[in-house]
Design a protein around this motif. Structure first.
Motif, PDB file in Angstrom:
ATOM      1  N   GLY A  81      65.089 -80.378 -27.315  1.00 37.38           N
ATOM      2  CA  GLY A  81      63.961 -79.938 -26.495  1.00 37.38           C
ATOM      3  C   GLY A  81      64.168 -80.132 -25.010  1.00 37.38           C
ATOM      4  O   GLY A  81      65.189 -80.662 -24.552  1.00 37.38           O
ATOM      5  N   TRP A  82      63.181 -79.700 -24.257  1.00 38.41           N
ATOM      6  CA  TRP A  82      63.241 -79.723 -22.806  1.00 38.41           C
ATOM      7  C   TRP A  82      61.840 -79.893 -22.229  1.00 38.41           C
ATOM      8  O   TRP A  82      60.835 -79.803 -22.952  1.00 38.41           O
ATOM      9  N   VAL A  83      61.772 -80.151 -20.929  1.00 35.37           N
ATOM     10  CA  VAL A  83      60.493 -80.244 -20.221  1.00 35.37           C
ATOM     11  C   VAL A  83      60.493 -79.230 -19.088  1.00 35.37           C
ATOM     12  O   VAL A  83      61.556 -78.898 -18.540  1.00 35.37           O
ATOM     13  N   GLY A  84      59.330 -78.713 -18.743  1.00 36.33           N
ATOM     14  CA  GLY A  84      59.262 -77.705 -17.691  1.00 36.33           C
ATOM     15  C   GLY A  84      57.938 -77.708 -16.962  1.00 36.33           C
ATOM     16  O   GLY A  84      56.978 -78.362 -17.370  1.00 36.33           O
ATOM     17  N   MET A  85      57.904 -76.975 -15.863  1.00 38.80           N
ATOM     18  CA  MET A  85      56.688 -76.673 -15.111  1.00 38.80           C
ATOM     19  C   MET A  85      56.578 -75.154 -15.061  1.00 38.80           C
ATOM     20  O   MET A  85      57.538 -74.464 -14.676  1.00 38.80           O
ATOM     21  N   VAL A  86      55.410 -74.658 -15.439  1.00 36.44           N
ATOM     22  CA  VAL A  86      55.221 -73.222 -15.599  1.00 36.44           C
ATOM     23  C   VAL A  86      54.137 -72.735 -14.650  1.00 36.44           C
ATOM     24  O   VAL A  86      53.135 -73.420 -14.426  1.00 36.44           O
ATOM     25  N   GLN A  87      54.337 -71.558 -14.094  1.00 40.17           N
ATOM     26  CA  GLN A  87      53.302 -70.862 -13.344  1.00 40.17           C
ATOM     27  C   GLN A  87      53.531 -69.366 -13.520  1.00 40.17           C
ATOM     28  O   GLN A  87      54.502 -68.953 -14.157  1.00 40.17           O
ATOM     29  N   HIS A  88      52.638 -68.559 -12.994  1.00 43.25           N
ATOM     30  CA  HIS A  88      52.730 -67.115 -13.170  1.00 43.25           C
ATOM     31  C   HIS A  88      54.058 -66.592 -12.605  1.00 43.25           C
ATOM     32  O   HIS A  88      54.371 -66.813 -11.432  1.00 43.25           O
ATOM     33  N   TYR A  89      54.847 -65.956 -13.447  1.00 40.48           N
ATOM     34  CA  TYR A  89      56.108 -65.320 -13.109  1.00 40.48           C
ATOM     35  C   TYR A  89      57.296 -66.263 -12.973  1.00 40.48           C
ATOM     36  O   TYR A  89      58.439 -65.826 -13.092  1.00 40.48           O
ATOM     37  N   PHE A  90      57.086 -67.564 -12.708  1.00 38.16           N
ATOM     38  CA  PHE A  90      58.204 -68.460 -12.416  1.00 38.16           C
ATOM     39  C   PHE A  90      58.088 -69.757 -13.203  1.00 38.16           C
ATOM     40  O   PHE A  90      57.017 -70.101 -13.702  1.00 38.16           O
ATOM     41  N   ALA A  91      59.211 -70.472 -13.293  1.00 37.36           N
ATOM     42  CA  ALA A  91      59.217 -71.732 -14.025  1.00 37.36           C
ATOM     43  C   ALA A  91      60.401 -72.577 -13.585  1.00 37.36           C
ATOM     44  O   ALA A  91      61.356 -72.084 -12.967  1.00 37.36           O
ATOM     45  N   SER A  92      60.337 -73.864 -13.925  1.00 38.11           N
ATOM     46  CA  SER A  92      61.467 -74.771 -13.766  1.00 38.11           C
ATOM     47  C   SER A  92      61.551 -75.604 -15.039  1.00 38.11           C
ATOM     48  O   SER A  92      60.550 -75.801 -15.726  1.00 38.11           O
ATOM     49  N   ALA A  93      62.750 -76.088 -15.348  1.00 38.76           N
ATOM     50  CA  ALA A  93      62.918 -76.850 -16.587  1.00 38.76           C
ATOM     51  C   ALA A  93      64.162 -77.729 -16.500  1.00 38.76           C
ATOM     52  O   ALA A  93      65.181 -77.325 -15.929  1.00 38.76           O
ATOM     53  N   TRP A  94      64.050 -78.934 -17.085  1.00 38.55           N
ATOM     54  CA  TRP A  94      65.196 -79.816 -17.249  1.00 38.55           C
ATOM     55  C   TRP A  94      65.716 -79.673 -18.675  1.00 38.55           C
ATOM     56  O   TRP A  94      64.960 -79.769 -19.645  1.00 38.55           O
TER      57      TRP A  94
END
Length: 564
Positions: free
Chosen positions: A272-285
């Protein structure tokens, strides 16, 4: 039955008006009636402690301490300490800013994504400035080991990806702390929004150590710029595991969580992984060189001081003997939610493009939309083509609904006559109307059921168009230069309103005058929202309306009620 339908229509109409009023409140800057206004970031100490007292511990407890929760960098200060130095790394897709304190990724500018408000600028996703806080951090735990507040030395090397080169590496080394030294090697590749980050732990002590690596994304709880008051998209942390799949965690749920409450996501897994999500874009480790390494890890989410939140995972590295080192590869994704690319990066990462409960329908619809785009070369015409295909697929189902409506329209004069004759005898009027329905073989609900069957598909297509970053700044024809923005001249919403009224005119006229007025008012009420919807969504509804009108008119003509 007429009373029941009238009550239902009034309920839908009043709820719609209420929601429109609330949306208009939010659009004009007033707070929503359903949620409190977002909290503002609180000022924090300008110079945090270099040795935080609450570093994460992989304990399995519901509430996991987070590094630096009481040592948040000053919001207005560009540096975490006097020794902080920021430097930029430029590739063909990104301009990444690293901080020598902790080796944090404090800013990411996406060079191929134009800003929503200023077309001369690019989208800045990660940022640590006076306006925003959103950055990626890593470090070692337990306390005393190098962490995201430890000064690091930047090794000499290139700062931009050269022509003809496909890879660029940047190396940072911490000083010895707690008997260990941490070396971070960032790898940037051409054509990729993924940053490889290799963490090497060197044991400089005379005894073995058992460090743990934490990887976290930290941001304020404010909505990203460019949001709409007339439709909502998710912004916040996400956790993915093979067992529970994609788990969104609302900022409000984190803020309301009490110390002994269990988080709304998995706490431990070997994937698994962790992320930050918003409209159209994201980041993830992600863990591993391919993002799917099998290794035990612990997940955490937490609210920090002020209006800041963190999502992360802790990875045990095992024992490191004196004089030896141990390395682990991780990856940081920062970029647009391009579904085809996300699927290649890591299992489940494409789910950051959130279709909600209708994912099972939305994913094949997006695939079909993409195929249409490959053929036509234009996302606007691809939308039109996809709606045409859906209308063809549901042609016979729609035909059944429109025949039922045509029959209702044909017996309209008889029903009206009954209402005049039995206006003082409602029970007898209902009985006579049911008799006419039986004799004419008309089902009053026959026009509704086929439409209800199709609704999940059209709602799924709605979310496909709303969520797809491919629509950003994608032109259609003439004045429509951005399918993700509202029509600048409101031509499409006006046409959609007109076609909605034509549909009402073609349908059966309700015998109840109040109900008939409702049928005319409802399209007008719903159309208000479409003036603020993205042009791609309005194009989809307009195309559907035009095709529905054509089919309904032909069936009315076949049944001899076209001019009635």
């Amino acid at each position: 039955m007429t009373d029941m339908r009238r009550t239902l229509l009034w309920g839908v109409f009043l709820v719609s008006l209420f929601l429109i009023y609330d949306a208009w409140n939010r659009h004009t800057g007033h707070p929503s009636m359903f949620a409190p206004p977002p909290a503002k970031r609180a000022a924090a100490p300008a110079a945090p402690s270099s040795s935080p007292t609450d570093v994460p511990v992989a304990s399995g407890a519901p509430a996991v301490p987070v590094p630096g929760a009481n040592a948040v960098p000053g919001a207005a200060s560009p540096a975490a300490s006097a020794a902080s130095q920021r430097f930029d790394i430029t590739t063909d897709l990104m301009k990444v800013t690293l901080d020598s304190v902790g080796g944090d990724v404090v800013r990411v500018e996406l060079l191929k994504q134009v800003d929503e408000f200023d077309k001369t600028k690019n989208v800045v996703l990660l940022d640590h400035s006076s306006e925003r806080l959103y950055k990626a951090q890593t470090g070692l735990t337990p306390g005393g080991l190098p962490n995201h507040l430890s000064p690091m030395t930047v090794m000499p090397g290139d700062r931009a990806l050269k022509d003809g080169s496909n890879e660029l590496q940047v190396r940072l080394e911490s000083a010895e702390a707690g008997g260990a030294k941490l070396v971070k090697t960032f790898t940037f590749r051409r054509g990729s929004h993924v940053i490889g980050v290799r963490h090497e732990v060197v044991n400089t002590a005379t005894a073995p150590i058992s460090p743990q690596l934490y990887l976290q994304l930290r941001r304020d709880g404010n909505p990203p710029p460019g949001g709409s008051s007339f439709y909502s998209t998710f912004t916040g942390p996400a956790v993915y595991t093979d067992a529970s799949k994609f788990q969104k965690v609302d900022f409000s749920d984190i803020a309301d969580r009490r110390p002994n409450d269990k988080p709304e996501h998995d706490l431990q897994a070997d994937n698994g992984w962790v992320g930050m999500v918003q409209h159209y874009f994201a980041s993830a480790w992600l863990l591993g060189a391919s993002g799917d390494e099998k290794r035990q890890r612990e997940f955490y989410t937490r609210k920090l001081d002020g209006n800041e939140y963190v999502v992360g995972m802790i990875v045990p590295l095992g024992e490191v003997a004196p004089g030896t080192s141990k390395a682990i590869d991780t990856r940081l994704f920062v970029g647009p939610q391009e579904e085809a690319q996300l699927e290649k990066i890591a299992p489940g990462l494409e789910l950051v493009k959130d279709y909600g409960v209708l994912t099972i329908l939305a994913k094949p619809l997006f695939w079909l939309l993409s195929e249409m785009h490959k053929i036509l070369g234009n996302w606007g015409w691809a939308i039109v083509a996809l709606v045409v295909l859906l209308k063809i697929a549901f042609y016979w189902l729609n035909a059944s609904a429109y025949r039922s409506m045509a029959k209702m329209k044909a017996i309209g004069p008889k029903v009206q006559d009954l209402r005049e004759r039995f206006k003082d005898k409602p029970q007898q009027m209902q009985q006579e109307m049911m008799r006419i329905y039986r004799e004419e073989k008309v089902n009053p609900l026959g026009g509704c059921l086929p439409i209800l069957v199709q609704m999940p598909f059209f709602i799924a297509l709605y979310w496909v168009l709303l969520s797809s970053v491919e629509m950003r700044h994608a032109p259609w024809i003439g004045w429509i230069t951005d399918l993700s923005a509202k029509d600048p001249y409101f031509i499409l919403p006006i046409l959609m309103t007109v076609t909605s009224m034509i549909q009402v005119a073609l349908g059966a006229k309700p015998p109840d005058p109040v109900q008939a007025r409702m049928m005319w008012l409802m399209p007008l009420a719903f159309s208000v929202m479409f003036f603020f919807f993205p042009a791609g969504l309005v194009l989809y509804w307009l195309t559907n309306n035009i095709l529905s009108i054509a089919q309904q008119y032909l069936i009315n003509k076949q049944m001899g009620v076209a001019g009635k």
